[in-house]
Scaffold this active site. Structure first.
Site, PDB file in Angstrom:
ATOM      1  N   ARG A  82      44.006  21.128  64.506  1.00  0.00           N
ATOM      2  CA  ARG A  82      42.767  21.280  65.278  1.00  0.00           C
ATOM      3  C   ARG A  82      42.869  20.521  66.594  1.00  0.00           C
ATOM      4  O   ARG A  82      42.354  20.963  67.623  1.00  0.00           O
ATOM      5  CB  ARG A  82      41.577  20.796  64.435  1.00  0.00           C
ATOM      6  N   LYS A 184      37.038  19.887  69.374  1.00  0.00           N
ATOM      7  CA  LYS A 184      36.477  18.547  69.178  1.00  0.00           C
ATOM      8  C   LYS A 184      36.693  17.741  70.460  1.00  0.00           C
ATOM      9  O   LYS A 184      37.653  16.997  70.602  1.00  0.00           O
ATOM     10  CB  LYS A 184      37.152  17.886  67.975  1.00  0.00           C
ATOM     11  N   GLU A 220      25.137  24.873  64.170  1.00  0.00           N
ATOM     12  CA  GLU A 220      25.420  23.662  63.401  1.00  0.00           C
ATOM     13  C   GLU A 220      24.570  22.522  63.936  1.00  0.00           C
ATOM     14  O   GLU A 220      23.694  22.733  64.760  1.00  0.00           O
ATOM     15  CB  GLU A 220      26.923  23.340  63.438  1.00  0.00           C
TER      16      GLU A 220
END
Ligand SMILES: *Cc1c(COP(=O)(O)O)cnc(C)c1O
Length: 341
Positions: A82, A184, A220
């Protein structure tokens, strides 16, 4: 291994400086060999790319002690992958997966005295991150980068018992449809700070963000993915290209299907259908899954049948199974548990 004298079960989620961290620098198109250091400070140019244009990404994972006394991490290969995806989107160099895992091993091993004992509920939180370090004033990617990974012990998330959360539907957006919501990056958090401070001031624990384009679908929260449970026991998670792909959420869906025999579905979830669900939880590394008791949409309250005092039955089973796998009480799928030797 002599442990540090820390009151493990009363730790919160805060930064406690540990003895060692890992550093590697990228320059002239290549990463140096990297090393473990005791120096907790970063010294960079006043004009560093990270300071001017927020070119920075991060990861989060935990190391903990299993029932039989091993020190392990959970699926660190997915954090490495990720982080590579995040780096690509911000025009940063990839830090290779094998080097990421090696850094995890080194940081945990050297800080073994800070890994909380089994049963304390505490864990050693690892924070890998990377930032543009050379001077950048015209808008462009940096040419030099620093990758670092530090560790800090954190306490049990559900200290003093589980308290289901009250969340609000936010008027702010977290991520644009073709933006950076799926990586992220620190920038996604900078712009959520006002929304979370405002939510707390209004008495809410978290923001539920909607899709920015139509504002009809659930995305989210600021730092956790949603799982819903339907009244007939199906586990549902919102599908969107602007949601951060939580490793916890992906693992919980696997557990739901393969360990608990539940039906799972990744699909668009409409704000309108929230009152049809039996349970709602937030998933991420910090809590694994924390139950939501109430969702407030501009004064309209949606109370989840699971209530405000405990986890719903499916949420509880998911939580128990995944934490059992992590702590070595339940057999893990191949490759999920990475032992630090
Ligand atoms: C890190 C993060 C999560 C949780 O991901 P995990 O891999 O489960 O820890 C969820 N949403 C956002 C926005 C995040 O940054």
């Amino acid at each position: 291994m002599e442990k540090k004298n820390i009151d493990w079960s009363n730790l919160g989620f805060g930064y406690i400086q540990t003895d060692y961290r890992y550093v590697s620098n990228f320059k002239d198109g290549a990463w140096d060999e990297g090393c473990v250091t005791t120096d907790a400070n970063v010294v960079i140019s006043e004009c560093a790319g990270v300071l001017q244009y927020a070119q920075t990404i991060f990861e989060g994972l935990k190391a903990y002690t299993t029932e039989d006394g091993r020190i392990v991490t959970f699926r660190p290969d997915l954090n490495a992958q990720r982080m590579i995806d995040s780096a690509k989107r911000l025009e940063m160099p990839a830090f290779p997966e094998d080097r990421f895992i090696d850094a995890v091993d080194k940081v945990v091993r050297s800080n073994a005295a800070f890994v909380p004992p089994y049963g304390s509920g505490a864990t050693l939180y690892l924070r890998p991150y990377m930032f543009g370090s050379n001077p950048v004033i015209g808008v462009k990617p940096a040419t030099e980068y620093q990758f670092r990974m530090f560790a800090t012990p954190v306490g049990p998330y559900f200290k003093g018992g589980v308290k289901p959360l009250t969340i609000r539907v936010s008027d702010f957006d977290r991520a644009a449809p073709n933006g950076t919501g799926h990586i992220k990056a620190g920038l996604n958090y900078a712009m959520s700070l006002h929304a979370i401070v405002d939510a707390h001031n209004q008495g809410f624990d978290e923001n539920m963000y909607l899709d920015a384009k139509t504002r009809t679908k659930v995305e989210e929260t600021g730092g956790a993915n949603f799982l819903f449970v339907t009244k007939d026991g199906k586990v549902v998670t919102p599908k969107s290209s602007s949601i951060l792909p939580s490793i916890t959420r992906r693992s919980l869906l696997y557990v739901a299907e393969k360990y608990l025999g539940l039906e799972v579905e990744e699909r668009e979830v409409y704000l309108e259908e929230l009152s049809d669900f039996a349970e709602c939880g937030l998933c991420g590394t910090a809590a694994v899954i924390s139950p939501v008791g109430k969702i407030v949409d501009h004064g309209k309250e949606i109370c989840l049948p699971a209530g405000m005092t405990q986890m719903g039955p499916v949420t509880q089973k998911l939580y128990d199974t995944l934490t059992g796998i992590q702590m070595g009480r339940i057999e893990a799928p191949e490759g999920w548990i990475h032992e630090i030797k």
